[in-house]
Structure formats: structure tokens, C-alpha cells
Write a protein that holds these residues in place. Structure first.
Motif, mmCIF file in Angstrom:
data_model
loop_
_atom_site.group_PDB
_atom_site.id
_atom_site.type_symbol
_atom_site.label_atom_id
_atom_site.label_comp_id
_atom_site.label_asym_id
_atom_site.label_seq_id
_atom_site.Cartn_x
_atom_site.Cartn_y
_atom_site.Cartn_z
ATOM 1 N N VAL A 4 54.705 37.475 -30.889
ATOM 2 C CA VAL A 4 53.259 37.292 -30.835
ATOM 3 C C VAL A 4 52.616 38.217 -31.862
ATOM 4 O O VAL A 4 53.189 39.243 -32.235
ATOM 5 N N TRP A 5 51.445 37.845 -32.306
ATOM 6 C CA TRP A 5 50.724 38.640 -33.304
ATOM 7 C C TRP A 5 49.853 39.641 -32.574
ATOM 8 O O TRP A 5 49.079 39.269 -31.688
ATOM 9 N N VAL A 6 49.997 40.901 -32.917
ATOM 10 C CA VAL A 6 49.201 41.949 -32.282
ATOM 11 C C VAL A 6 47.736 41.795 -32.684
ATOM 12 O O VAL A 6 47.395 41.020 -33.580
ATOM 13 N N THR A 7 46.864 42.526 -32.017
ATOM 14 C CA THR A 7 45.449 42.522 -32.375
ATOM 15 C C THR A 7 45.320 42.805 -33.866
ATOM 16 O O THR A 7 45.965 43.719 -34.383
ATOM 17 N N ASN A 8 44.525 41.999 -34.542
ATOM 18 C CA ASN A 8 44.430 42.119 -36.004
ATOM 19 C C ASN A 8 43.043 41.737 -36.470
ATOM 20 O O ASN A 8 42.263 41.151 -35.726
ATOM 21 N N ASP A 9 42.765 42.051 -37.738
ATOM 22 C CA ASP A 9 41.469 41.685 -38.299
ATOM 23 C C ASP A 9 41.561 40.523 -39.292
ATOM 24 O O ASP A 9 40.560 40.060 -39.797
ATOM 25 N N SER A 10 42.775 40.010 -39.561
ATOM 26 C CA SER A 10 42.901 38.867 -40.469
ATOM 27 C C SER A 10 42.600 37.550 -39.774
ATOM 28 O O SER A 10 41.944 36.698 -40.332
ATOM 29 N N LYS A 11 43.150 37.392 -38.576
ATOM 30 C CA LYS A 11 42.909 36.199 -37.762
ATOM 31 C C LYS A 11 42.733 36.681 -36.323
ATOM 32 O O LYS A 11 43.641 36.555 -35.496
ATOM 33 N N PRO A 12 41.564 37.232 -36.023
ATOM 34 C CA PRO A 12 41.357 37.813 -34.691
ATOM 35 C C PRO A 12 41.666 36.857 -33.535
ATOM 36 O O PRO A 12 42.141 37.291 -32.486
ATOM 37 N N SER A 13 41.445 35.562 -33.745
ATOM 38 C CA SER A 13 41.717 34.608 -32.657
ATOM 39 C C SER A 13 43.197 34.534 -32.319
ATOM 40 O O SER A 13 43.570 34.092 -31.227
ATOM 41 N N GLN A 14 44.052 34.969 -33.244
ATOM 42 C CA GLN A 14 45.493 34.959 -33.008
ATOM 43 C C GLN A 14 45.997 36.280 -32.440
ATOM 44 O O GLN A 14 47.170 36.396 -32.088
ATOM 45 N N GLY A 15 45.120 37.275 -32.369
ATOM 46 C CA GLY A 15 45.527 38.596 -31.912
ATOM 47 C C GLY A 15 45.855 38.648 -30.435
ATOM 48 O O GLY A 15 45.279 37.929 -29.619
ATOM 49 N N THR A 16 46.795 39.512 -30.092
ATOM 50 C CA THR A 16 47.252 39.681 -28.712
ATOM 51 C C THR A 16 47.222 41.166 -28.380
ATOM 52 O O THR A 16 47.885 41.969 -29.041
ATOM 53 N N THR A 17 46.461 41.520 -27.354
ATOM 54 C CA THR A 17 46.455 42.906 -26.905
ATOM 55 C C THR A 17 47.776 43.196 -26.199
ATOM 56 O O THR A 17 48.526 42.269 -25.856
ATOM 57 N N ALA A 18 48.048 44.450 -25.939
ATOM 58 C CA ALA A 18 49.275 44.810 -25.210
ATOM 59 C C ALA A 18 49.270 44.158 -23.827
ATOM 60 O O ALA A 18 50.300 43.649 -23.369
ATOM 61 N N ALA A 19 48.114 44.147 -23.158
ATOM 62 C CA ALA A 19 48.032 43.531 -21.817
ATOM 63 C C ALA A 19 48.285 42.027 -21.891
ATOM 64 O O ALA A 19 48.979 41.458 -21.041
ATOM 65 N N GLN A 20 47.747 41.358 -22.905
ATOM 66 C CA GLN A 20 47.993 39.921 -23.070
ATOM 67 C C GLN A 20 49.463 39.660 -23.395
ATOM 68 O O GLN A 20 50.053 38.691 -22.900
ATOM 69 N N ALA A 21 50.052 40.528 -24.210
ATOM 70 C CA ALA A 21 51.476 40.384 -24.540
ATOM 71 C C ALA A 21 52.314 40.517 -23.273
ATOM 72 O O ALA A 21 53.265 39.751 -23.067
ATOM 73 N N GLN A 22 51.977 41.474 -22.430
ATOM 74 C CA GLN A 22 52.696 41.674 -21.161
ATOM 75 C C GLN A 22 52.700 40.373 -20.361
ATOM 76 O O GLN A 22 53.746 39.927 -19.887
ATOM 77 N N SER A 23 51.532 39.766 -20.230
ATOM 78 C CA SER A 23 51.414 38.529 -19.463
ATOM 79 C C SER A 23 52.233 37.397 -20.094
ATOM 80 O O SER A 23 52.960 36.683 -19.395
ATOM 81 N N LYS A 24 52.121 37.244 -21.400
ATOM 82 C CA LYS A 24 52.867 36.174 -22.078
ATOM 83 C C LYS A 24 54.372 36.368 -21.934
ATOM 84 O O LYS A 24 55.095 35.437 -21.578
ATOM 85 N N PHE A 25 54.845 37.574 -22.223
ATOM 86 C CA PHE A 25 56.288 37.814 -22.169
ATOM 87 C C PHE A 25 56.829 37.675 -20.740
ATOM 88 O O PHE A 25 57.926 37.147 -20.544
ATOM 89 N N GLU A 26 56.086 38.148 -19.753
ATOM 90 C CA GLU A 26 56.538 37.988 -18.359
ATOM 91 C C GLU A 26 56.644 36.516 -18.001
ATOM 92 O O GLU A 26 57.628 36.081 -17.381
#
Length: 184
Positions: free
Chosen positions: A124-146
Motif C-alpha cells: 500500500v502507498w503510505v500517506t503522500n503528497d503526490s496522490k493524496p487519495s492513494q495515501g494510507t495512514t498506519a491505522a488504515q494500513a493495519q485495517s487493510k493488512f488484517e
């Protein structure tokens, strides 16, 4: 080096051990202790040249990982042809880093694992400023990976692009804890 270069170089001068490309990868392996090369082909999808390239690298003692996001038929052909006749422990293509962001945002890792016949490492793409809509916070990553891990077929998880963690003053520790808590 991109996929078009690989296609051209596999055509001429070819994949022999005396070619500059083979000698350069041998030098990189020696100098840096490389054990694998990753293929992130997103446009050419030429099975013949890609298999030759992977086999050339295998002849140097390197493994070959892939980072698909689409075109599963190409990747299935690449895996089956590259690994044909090899014992599972000797497979050249032994790792799949599945892009689950941008063009691959809708990818289902369990489906890809089933299709490819290999466990996958969703990225997953971490929080970013190039494509913010694609960014994933650590909490969102936790949910996705689980969620993905509960469905099976995973060999871990990972992030694109760790530069964004640095650039945006995010926490490597938080993103890292997500991975170590789910994939110990």
C-alpha cells in the motif's frame, strides 16, 4: 532499466553470460550482495524476453520477484515458464509484491495468490503528497493488512513509497509496528 530495454537487450545481444548485461548484474551481485531482482513491468508485458531475462539472472544465482498490479495472464505465463522444470525450492520467481494502490487499488491479494499459485506481499502507498487519495495512514494500513491476512495467501505486507514517510515526517515506527504485529 525498463521493460523495453529488457526486450531489446534479450533480442540483441541476448542473455549469454558474456553479454554486458549479464556481466553487469554479476558485478552488482558481487559488489552489493544482491540475491534477487524485482520486475515492475507496467507496460510491455513481453513473456519471451522477460523469461529469458529471468533465466539469465537465475544463471547468475539470483532470484526474480515481480510487482504486478494488472494483467494477471502475463504474470501467470511468466511464472510458469520461468519456474518450469525447477523444484519448488529452486523457483526463480519466488516472491510477488502486489501493488494495491493507484492502478492496483482494487486488487484482492487472496485472488491474486490463487491465480498466480504463489503467496503475495500486498503493498500500500503510505500517506503522500503526490496522490493524496492513494495515501494510507498506519491505522488504515493495519485495517487493510488484517483484512487481507484473514483471507489467506499472504507472505507479508509492505509499503510504497518509504521516501514519503521521511518527506512527510511520518512515523517509521508506526508503519513498522503494523507489519510486525500482523506478520511476526
Amino acid at each position: 532499466m525498463n521493460s523495453q530495454h529488457v526486450k531489446d537487450l534479450m533480442s540483441d545481444p541476448g542473455s549469454g553470460t558474456s553479454t554486458p548485461l549479464s556481466r553487469n548484474f554479476a558485478a552488482l551481485k558481487e559488489a552489493w550482495g544482491l540475491d534477487a531482482v524485482n520486475n515492475d513491468d507496467e507496460s510491455i508485458y513481453d513473456v519471451v524476453s522477460t523469461v529469458k531475462f529471468a533465466q539469465m539472472l537465475g544463471g547468475l544465482g539470483l532470484r526474480y520477484s515481480i510487482a504486478p498490479y494488472t494483467n494477471s495472464g502475463f504474470w501467470v505465463s511468466l511464472i510458469s515458464q520461468t519456474n518450469a522444470g525447477l523444484a519448488e525450492t529452486d523457483h526463480l520467481v519466488d516472491r510477488v509484491y502486489l501493488q494495491c494502490y493507484d492502478g492496483g487499488a482494487g486488487n484482492n491479494p487472496a485472488s491474486w495468490a490463487s491465480t498466480l499459485g504463489l503467496k503475495v506481499v500486498p503493498l500500500v502507498w503510505v500517506t503522500n503528497d503526490s496522490k493524496p487519495s492513494q495515501g494510507t495512514t498506519a491505522a488504515q494500513a493495519q485495517s487493510k493488512f488484517e483484512n487481507w491476512n484473514s483471507r489467506g495467501g499472504l507472505a507479508g505486507g509492505g509499503y510504497w513509497n518509504d521516501f514519503d514517510i521521511e518527506k512527510n515526517a511520518l512515523s517509521y515506527a508506526q508503519y513498522g509496528e503494523v507489519l510486525t504485529s500482523i506478520f511476526p
